[in-house]
Design a protein around this motif. Structure first.
Motif, mmCIF file in Angstrom:
data_model
loop_
_atom_site.group_PDB
_atom_site.id
_atom_site.type_symbol
_atom_site.label_atom_id
_atom_site.label_comp_id
_atom_site.label_asym_id
_atom_site.label_seq_id
_atom_site.Cartn_x
_atom_site.Cartn_y
_atom_site.Cartn_z
ATOM 1 N N SER A 276 0.706 -1.177 -0.007
ATOM 2 C CA SER A 276 -0.027 -0.011 -0.023
ATOM 3 C C SER A 276 0.890 1.290 0.006
ATOM 4 O O SER A 276 0.567 2.237 0.493
ATOM 5 C CB SER A 276 -0.782 0.143 1.333
ATOM 6 O OG SER A 276 -1.816 -1.118 1.254
ATOM 7 N N LYS A 277 1.809 1.153 -0.689
ATOM 8 C CA LYS A 277 2.856 2.209 -0.836
ATOM 9 C C LYS A 277 3.680 2.340 -2.287
ATOM 10 O O LYS A 277 3.702 1.235 -2.820
ATOM 11 C CB LYS A 277 3.977 2.290 0.409
ATOM 12 C CG LYS A 277 3.541 2.294 1.860
ATOM 13 C CD LYS A 277 4.657 2.335 2.862
ATOM 14 C CE LYS A 277 4.441 2.657 4.080
ATOM 15 N NZ LYS A 277 3.249 1.813 4.631
ATOM 16 N N SER A 278 3.976 3.568 -2.561
ATOM 17 C CA SER A 278 4.752 3.556 -3.866
ATOM 18 C C SER A 278 6.221 3.116 -3.354
ATOM 19 O O SER A 278 6.584 2.738 -2.403
ATOM 20 C CB SER A 278 4.923 5.093 -4.229
ATOM 21 O OG SER A 278 5.714 5.949 -3.349
ATOM 22 N N GLN A 285 10.527 4.124 4.258
ATOM 23 C CA GLN A 285 10.072 3.598 5.277
ATOM 24 C C GLN A 285 11.127 2.732 5.773
ATOM 25 O O GLN A 285 11.455 2.624 7.142
ATOM 26 C CB GLN A 285 8.722 2.887 4.897
ATOM 27 C CG GLN A 285 8.378 1.907 6.502
ATOM 28 C CD GLN A 285 6.956 1.303 6.249
ATOM 29 O OE1 GLN A 285 5.913 1.841 5.763
ATOM 30 N NE2 GLN A 285 7.153 -0.067 6.057
ATOM 31 N N LEU A 286 11.636 1.766 4.975
ATOM 32 C CA LEU A 286 12.837 0.782 5.293
ATOM 33 C C LEU A 286 14.184 1.631 6.013
ATOM 34 O O LEU A 286 14.612 1.231 6.769
ATOM 35 C CB LEU A 286 13.409 -0.070 4.272
ATOM 36 C CG LEU A 286 12.433 -1.262 3.934
ATOM 37 C CD1 LEU A 286 13.124 -2.017 2.697
ATOM 38 C CD2 LEU A 286 12.256 -2.039 5.335
ATOM 39 N N SER A 291 17.285 3.072 10.423
ATOM 40 C CA SER A 291 17.902 4.060 11.185
ATOM 41 C C SER A 291 17.588 4.052 12.557
ATOM 42 O O SER A 291 18.265 4.185 13.721
ATOM 43 C CB SER A 291 17.593 5.382 10.607
ATOM 44 O OG SER A 291 16.201 5.700 10.789
ATOM 45 N N ARG A 292 16.246 3.687 12.751
ATOM 46 C CA ARG A 292 15.577 3.766 14.218
ATOM 47 C C ARG A 292 16.128 2.486 14.969
ATOM 48 O O ARG A 292 16.729 2.508 16.251
ATOM 49 C CB ARG A 292 14.204 3.603 14.191
ATOM 50 C CG ARG A 292 13.478 3.285 15.535
ATOM 51 C CD ARG A 292 11.888 3.389 15.651
ATOM 52 N NE ARG A 292 11.552 1.999 14.955
ATOM 53 C CZ ARG A 292 10.426 1.559 14.569
ATOM 54 N NH1 ARG A 292 9.443 2.686 14.865
ATOM 55 N NH2 ARG A 292 9.988 0.505 14.065
ATOM 56 N N ALA A 324 7.665 10.850 10.823
ATOM 57 C CA ALA A 324 7.250 9.256 11.172
ATOM 58 C C ALA A 324 6.848 8.996 12.506
ATOM 59 O O ALA A 324 5.946 8.269 12.937
ATOM 60 C CB ALA A 324 8.298 8.425 10.275
ATOM 61 N N TYR A 325 7.780 9.394 13.352
ATOM 62 C CA TYR A 325 7.723 9.061 14.899
ATOM 63 C C TYR A 325 7.431 10.101 15.788
ATOM 64 O O TYR A 325 7.181 9.630 17.051
ATOM 65 C CB TYR A 325 9.023 8.254 15.360
ATOM 66 C CG TYR A 325 9.533 7.204 14.023
ATOM 67 C CD1 TYR A 325 8.478 6.035 13.918
ATOM 68 C CD2 TYR A 325 10.637 7.199 13.445
ATOM 69 C CE1 TYR A 325 8.792 4.974 13.188
ATOM 70 C CE2 TYR A 325 10.821 6.148 12.518
ATOM 71 C CZ TYR A 325 10.148 5.121 12.641
ATOM 72 O OH TYR A 325 10.346 4.164 11.802
#
Length: 341
Positions: A276-278, A285-286, A291-292, A324-325
């Motif tokens: 559900s993403k381009s 996102q990855l 990185s997180r 994002a967070y």
């Protein structure tokens, strides 16, 4: 596992028998019957509307709190069912000797059981499922003027003529977001009265035509640009590992296209179907998830992490991480360290 047994092929009886088990409310308006339930079993809405010539629609939004098995045991001939799942997945089998098969999101599915056979659907718990069943009673449909079934390929024609050798039949075809878009428009009709009925009927026949076209292309070995076959899906799954391995390098649609052998258009379609993403949204996102992980489990500086995940600008990294967070990277690390004390 809760088991619900249905003993009729008629939509009115199906909804009444479902309602006995699901303990909901069954109402009718503009010729459309709606079953709603919200209790310990789960919650959901099942809509049914029947049209002329044996064509009907069951539109279901379901979210159960336990495994639910719905078993159809009838003494009459089951209709041909054109199934499309726009959200979630569930299992299906005919008779007790068969293995269950997965019916998957965005996949074009056609079911034509053997006469008087038992068919079973198993719905998983805690998963929202949106599924449409376009059901056709073949004998009724063949009475329709200009039904044109003779233009179907030999296989589908034999199903419509109820030739015994053709049953049981199950088609698990290509994945299509174009059909999904039409299903969404079908589900989001907010008109009332005759306008709603005509709108639903028109869109139902459009979806049915698209499903028949997909079946034709699948059987002839040609795939429409807006659909994906099983092998395409496998290639896109494999790209996930490639992206992780190359996370520090520039990753573009063109690079992924060359790696997978899929066209850029197919790539974008595949990532929408699976994630559900381009492509770019998925890669970003990855990068953020990796990185997180670095922030929580290594002593790398933020600048080193930015380099390790292939983001050129530290300020841009801080911006998208915060979006994002809800926290800056440095603050996120401080929070983690504080929680470990």
């Amino acid at each position: 596992m809760r088991e619900i047994v249905i003993t009729s092929t008629k939509e009115e009886a199906i909804l009444e028998q479902l309602n006995l088990c699901l303990e909901g409310n069954l109402n009718e308006e503009w010729g459309e019957r709606v079953l709603e339930f919200a209790n310990g079993i789960g919650k959901g809405v099942i809509r049914n509307i029947s049209f002329d010539w044996g064509v009907s629609l069951l539109d279901c939004t379901l979210n159960f709190n336990e495994d639910i098995k719905i078993v159809f045991k009838t003494n009459s001939i089951s209709p041909v069912e054109f199934v499309f799942i726009s959200k979630g997945s569930f299992k299906y089998k005919e008779e007790d000797t068969e293995e269950y098969v997965d019916l998957e999101q965005y996949q074009n599915i056609i079911i034509a059981p053997k006469r008087y056979s038992k068919k079973t659907f198993v719905f998983p718990p805690y998963q929202e499922i949106k599924v449409n069943f376009i059901r056709i009673v073949r004998k009724e449909y063949l009475k329709k003027k200009n039904n044109n079934v003779t233009y179907l390929n030999e296989l589908l024609l034999s199903l419509f003529k109820e030739e015994e050798a053709s049953f049981p039949y199950r088609h698990k075809g290509n994945y299509s977001l174009k059909i999904a878009d039409e299903i969404k428009a079908l589900q989001n009709s907010y008109d009332s009265g005759i306008i709603r009925t005509l709108s639903l009927e028109g869109r139902l026949y459009l979806v049915l035509a698209m499903q028949l076209m997909e079946h034709h292309d699948f059987e002839t070995g040609s795939t429409l640009p807006e659909s994906l076959c099983k092998e395409d899906i496998k290639k896109i799954h494999r790209l996930s590992d490639f992206i992780v391995d190359q996370i520090a390098s520039p990753i573009s649609v063109q690079i992924l296209s060359e790696e997978s052998g899929l066209s850029p258009k197919k790539l974008q379609l595949g990532f929408q179907v699976l994630y559900s993403k381009s492509v770019n949204e998925y890669v970003r996102q990855l990068k953020l998830e990796i990185s997180r992980d670095y922030l929580g489990n290594t002593d790398l500086s933020v600048s080193e992490i930015v380099y390790a995940v292939g983001i050129k600008s530290r300020s841009y990294f801080s911006k998208i991480f915060s979006e994002a967070y809800g926290v800056l990277p440095t603050e996120y690390r401080k929070q983690l360290k504080g929680s470990k004390r």
